[in-house]
Motif scaffolding. Structure first.
Motif, PDB file in Angstrom:
ATOM      1  N   LEU A   1      37.230  26.796  23.357  1.00 22.72           N
ATOM      2  CA  LEU A   1      38.176  27.735  23.935  1.00 22.72           C
ATOM      3  C   LEU A   1      39.222  26.967  24.733  1.00 22.72           C
ATOM      4  O   LEU A   1      38.898  26.262  25.686  1.00 22.72           O
ATOM      5  N   ARG A   2      40.469  27.090  24.348  1.00 18.93           N
ATOM      6  CA  ARG A   2      41.565  26.397  25.032  1.00 18.93           C
ATOM      7  C   ARG A   2      42.318  27.321  25.980  1.00 18.93           C
ATOM      8  O   ARG A   2      42.846  26.882  26.998  1.00 18.93           O
ATOM      9  N   LYS A   3      42.365  28.583  25.612  1.00 21.34           N
ATOM     10  CA  LYS A   3      43.063  29.553  26.451  1.00 21.34           C
ATOM     11  C   LYS A   3      42.474  30.925  26.193  1.00 21.34           C
ATOM     12  O   LYS A   3      42.171  31.290  25.058  1.00 21.34           O
ATOM     13  N   VAL A   4      42.287  31.688  27.258  1.00 19.57           N
ATOM     14  CA  VAL A   4      41.850  33.070  27.114  1.00 19.57           C
ATOM     15  C   VAL A   4      42.565  33.916  28.166  1.00 19.57           C
ATOM     16  O   VAL A   4      42.720  33.494  29.310  1.00 19.57           O
ATOM     17  N   ARG A   5      43.007  35.046  27.741  1.00 18.51           N
ATOM     18  CA  ARG A   5      43.716  35.972  28.635  1.00 18.51           C
ATOM     19  C   ARG A   5      43.031  37.327  28.543  1.00 18.51           C
ATOM     20  O   ARG A   5      42.960  37.924  27.472  1.00 18.51           O
ATOM     21  N   HIS A   6      42.500  37.784  29.678  1.00 15.00           N
ATOM     22  CA  HIS A   6      41.857  39.089  29.752  1.00 15.00           C
ATOM     23  C   HIS A   6      42.752  40.063  30.521  1.00 15.00           C
ATOM     24  O   HIS A   6      43.457  39.666  31.452  1.00 15.00           O
ATOM     25  N   GLN A   7      42.676  41.320  30.151  1.00  6.59           N
ATOM     26  CA  GLN A   7      43.406  42.365  30.872  1.00  6.59           C
ATOM     27  C   GLN A   7      42.407  43.335  31.478  1.00  6.59           C
ATOM     28  O   GLN A   7      41.694  44.043  30.758  1.00  6.59           O
ATOM     29  N   PHE A   8      42.342  43.322  32.816  1.00  3.89           N
ATOM     30  CA  PHE A   8      41.437  44.204  33.538  1.00  3.89           C
ATOM     31  C   PHE A   8      42.229  45.351  34.163  1.00  3.89           C
ATOM     32  O   PHE A   8      43.440  45.252  34.360  1.00  3.89           O
ATOM     33  N   SER A   9      41.533  46.420  34.497  1.00  5.41           N
ATOM     34  CA  SER A   9      42.176  47.544  35.150  1.00  5.41           C
ATOM     35  C   SER A   9      41.182  48.225  36.065  1.00  5.41           C
ATOM     36  O   SER A   9      40.028  48.431  35.704  1.00  5.41           O
ATOM     37  N   PHE A  10      41.629  48.558  37.292  1.00  5.29           N
ATOM     38  CA  PHE A  10      40.750  49.269  38.212  1.00  5.29           C
ATOM     39  C   PHE A  10      41.580  50.179  39.106  1.00  5.29           C
ATOM     40  O   PHE A  10      42.802  50.037  39.215  1.00  5.29           O
ATOM     41  N   SER A  11      40.917  51.125  39.726  1.00  4.66           N
ATOM     42  CA  SER A  11      41.584  52.085  40.589  1.00  4.66           C
ATOM     43  C   SER A  11      41.390  51.691  42.039  1.00  4.66           C
ATOM     44  O   SER A  11      40.276  51.381  42.468  1.00  4.66           O
ATOM     45  N   ASN A  12      42.491  51.659  42.801  1.00  5.59           N
ATOM     46  CA  ASN A  12      42.430  51.280  44.205  1.00  5.59           C
ATOM     47  C   ASN A  12      43.290  52.239  45.018  1.00  5.59           C
ATOM     48  O   ASN A  12      44.505  52.275  44.881  1.00  5.59           O
ATOM     49  N   GLN A  13      42.620  53.075  45.810  1.00  6.09           N
ATOM     50  CA  GLN A  13      43.298  54.048  46.666  1.00  6.09           C
ATOM     51  C   GLN A  13      44.271  54.918  45.865  1.00  6.09           C
ATOM     52  O   GLN A  13      45.411  55.155  46.256  1.00  6.09           O
ATOM     53  N   GLY A  14      43.793  55.382  44.726  1.00  8.40           N
ATOM     54  CA  GLY A  14      44.590  56.300  43.928  1.00  8.40           C
ATOM     55  C   GLY A  14      45.598  55.645  43.006  1.00  8.40           C
ATOM     56  O   GLY A  14      46.269  56.341  42.233  1.00  8.40           O
ATOM     57  N   ARG A  15      45.714  54.316  43.067  1.00  8.81           N
ATOM     58  CA  ARG A  15      46.655  53.605  42.193  1.00  8.81           C
ATOM     59  C   ARG A  15      45.890  52.770  41.176  1.00  8.81           C
ATOM     60  O   ARG A  15      44.850  52.205  41.485  1.00  8.81           O
ATOM     61  N   THR A  16      46.423  52.721  39.972  1.00  2.06           N
ATOM     62  CA  THR A  16      45.830  51.867  38.957  1.00  2.06           C
ATOM     63  C   THR A  16      46.408  50.465  39.086  1.00  2.06           C
ATOM     64  O   THR A  16      47.632  50.287  39.074  1.00  2.06           O
ATOM     65  N   VAL A  17      45.543  49.493  39.234  1.00  2.00           N
ATOM     66  CA  VAL A  17      45.955  48.098  39.354  1.00  2.00           C
ATOM     67  C   VAL A  17      45.663  47.387  38.032  1.00  2.00           C
ATOM     68  O   VAL A  17      44.533  47.394  37.556  1.00  2.00           O
ATOM     69  N   ALA A  18      46.697  46.813  37.426  1.00  2.00           N
ATOM     70  CA  ALA A  18      46.544  46.067  36.180  1.00  2.00           C
ATOM     71  C   ALA A  18      46.460  44.588  36.511  1.00  2.00           C
ATOM     72  O   ALA A  18      47.280  44.062  37.263  1.00  2.00           O
ATOM     73  N   VAL A  19      45.466  43.918  35.960  1.00  5.06           N
ATOM     74  CA  VAL A  19      45.252  42.499  36.215  1.00  5.06           C
ATOM     75  C   VAL A  19      45.221  41.740  34.888  1.00  5.06           C
ATOM     76  O   VAL A  19      44.471  42.100  33.988  1.00  5.06           O
ATOM     77  N   ALA A  20      46.050  40.712  34.785  1.00  3.27           N
ATOM     78  CA  ALA A  20      46.028  39.825  33.622  1.00  3.27           C
ATOM     79  C   ALA A  20      45.561  38.458  34.104  1.00  3.27           C
ATOM     80  O   ALA A  20      46.243  37.805  34.886  1.00  3.27           O
ATOM     81  N   SER A  21      44.369  38.055  33.670  1.00  6.26           N
ATOM     82  CA  SER A  21      43.786  36.787  34.099  1.00  6.26           C
ATOM     83  C   SER A  21      43.803  35.807  32.934  1.00  6.26           C
ATOM     84  O   SER A  21      43.250  36.080  31.868  1.00  6.26           O
ATOM     85  N   THR A  22      44.445  34.654  33.140  1.00  3.73           N
ATOM     86  CA  THR A  22      44.561  33.637  32.103  1.00  3.73           C
ATOM     87  C   THR A  22      43.863  32.358  32.547  1.00  3.73           C
ATOM     88  O   THR A  22      44.068  31.887  33.660  1.00  3.73           O
ATOM     89  N   THR A  23      43.041  31.803  31.663  1.00  2.00           N
ATOM     90  CA  THR A  23      42.342  30.544  31.927  1.00  2.00           C
ATOM     91  C   THR A  23      42.702  29.541  30.839  1.00  2.00           C
ATOM     92  O   THR A  23      42.558  29.832  29.650  1.00  2.00           O
ATOM     93  N   LEU A  24      43.194  28.372  31.255  1.00  5.51           N
ATOM     94  CA  LEU A  24      43.520  27.289  30.334  1.00  5.51           C
ATOM     95  C   LEU A  24      42.498  26.170  30.517  1.00  5.51           C
ATOM     96  O   LEU A  24      42.207  25.765  31.650  1.00  5.51           O
ATOM     97  N   LEU A  25      41.968  25.651  29.418  1.00  3.89           N
ATOM     98  CA  LEU A  25      40.977  24.574  29.460  1.00  3.89           C
ATOM     99  C   LEU A  25      41.499  23.377  28.677  1.00  3.89           C
ATOM    100  O   LEU A  25      41.999  23.529  27.560  1.00  3.89           O
ATOM    101  N   TYR A  26      41.367  22.189  29.271  1.00  2.90           N
ATOM    102  CA  TYR A  26      41.872  20.967  28.643  1.00  2.90           C
ATOM    103  C   TYR A  26      41.164  19.773  29.276  1.00  2.90           C
ATOM    104  O   TYR A  26      40.356  19.929  30.193  1.00  2.90           O
ATOM    105  N   GLY A  27      41.443  18.561  28.780  1.00  8.32           N
ATOM    106  CA  GLY A  27      40.813  17.377  29.364  1.00  8.32           C
ATOM    107  C   GLY A  27      39.305  17.416  29.285  1.00  8.32           C
ATOM    108  O   GLY A  27      38.606  17.105  30.265  1.00  8.32           O
ATOM    109  N   PHE A  28      38.761  17.780  28.130  1.00  2.00           N
ATOM    110  CA  PHE A  28      37.314  17.886  27.983  1.00  2.00           C
ATOM    111  C   PHE A  28      36.627  16.538  28.207  1.00  2.00           C
ATOM    112  O   PHE A  28      37.130  15.488  27.794  1.00  2.00           O
ATOM    113  N   GLY A  29      35.482  16.588  28.879  1.00  3.03           N
ATOM    114  CA  GLY A  29      34.734  15.373  29.178  1.00  3.03           C
ATOM    115  C   GLY A  29      35.067  14.755  30.514  1.00  3.03           C
ATOM    116  O   GLY A  29      34.453  13.763  30.911  1.00  3.03           O
TER     117      GLY A  29
END
Length: 280
Positions: free
Chosen positions: A232-260
């Motif tokens: 896995l070199r890159k993964v982007r997840h899209q999360f969503s949750f409710s906070n005080q009546g508002r929907t919060v959209a979260v895009a979390s990206t993880t980059l992996l490199y330099g193995f070893g």
């Protein structure tokens, strides 16, 4: 990027997200996915679902890597991005990140980088914020967080990001593209958090099980990029949750490199862990 249709009205705003909320106040941010390959790319001979689900095992065999993280949050027209840099050991499930918070809305008040130590079942943070004495660490039990540390620390635990793909379904192969000079295969699909928690590695079952109960939706859209060795070199997840009546959209990206690369994580002494009240 704005995630729609994943939050359930009236869903509870969990205490897990309070840590991130304190770190960034009411700021939130987002970003777009890039790097889709041309439609004429050949179809894979292996089931895309199996390829993606196997990504966590391949990383374990790879051992270690450098990691870059980006967490973009958006709600009510306010956006912010939190970035992190460090390394991760996928065999020991431990890592170290330096997380940088954005400036205040006025462009002033730069924050000190937060040092995060990622371990099975626990997150340690230094320079956590107001109320924590200088040089002290804050310990958070990730098995009690309603997001399993997928969002709370401002950076998704790289192992959790990969283990979440064990619950992948409805995966589509989008062809090949290039990422930082490396040819990778692009896959898009959704991950079932509850299923991922059931089949995850023992060290990650607790946090993911907590996330399965705490998120406002059972599924998480993702884009995953794997190299020729299945890493896995890159993964982007899209999360969503409710906070005080508002929907919060979260895009979390993880980059992996330099193995070893060499990754060392030394946990703080018990006397250096702050157990008092954290302000604001």
């Amino acid at each position: 990027m704005v995630v729609q249709g994943y939050g359930r009205p009236g869903a509870r705003a969990s205490g897990a997200f309070a840590v991130t909320a304190v770190l960034v106040g009411s700021l939130v941010g987002t970003a777009a996915v890039t790097g889709c390959a041309a439609p004429e790319d050949p179809k894979p001979t292996v089931d895309p679902v199996l390829v993606v689900r196997n990504a966590a095992d391949v990383l374990t065999k790879a051992g270690t890597s450098k990691a870059s993280t980006s967490m973009e949050m958006a709600a009510g027209g306010t956006r912010v991005t939190i970035r992190g840099e460090g390394g991760y050991d996928f065999r020991r499930r431990t890592g170290r990140l330096q997380v940088v918070l954005p400036k205040d809305p006025a462009g002033t008040g730069a924050h000190r980088p937060i040092t995060e130590l990622l371990t099975p079942g626990a997150l340690y943070m230094k320079n956590r914020g107001a109320g924590v004495p200088a040089g002290k660490w804050v310990r958070v039990d990730t098995t009690t967080l309603d997001d399993g540390n997928l969002v709370t620390g401002g950076a998704t635990d790289p192992a959790a990001a990969a283990e979440l793909l064990r619950g992948a379904r409805k995966v589509t192969y989008l062809g090949e593209t290039e990422l930082a000079g490396v040819k990778v295969s692009h896959y898009r699909g959704i991950a079932d958090i509850a299923h991922a928690a059931r089949v995850a590695s023992p060290q990650l079952r607790g946090p993911l099980a907590a996330a399965a109960k705490g998120f406002t939706t059972d599924t998480v859209p993702f884009d995953a990029y794997l190299d020729g060795e299945g890493r896995l070199r890159k993964v982007r997840h899209q999360f969503s949750f409710s906070n005080q009546g508002r929907t919060v959209a979260v895009a979390s990206t993880t980059l992996l490199y330099g193995f070893g690369v060499r990754v060392e994580v030394t946990l703080p002494d018990r006397r250096d862990i702050y157990a008092g009240k954290i302000k604001g």
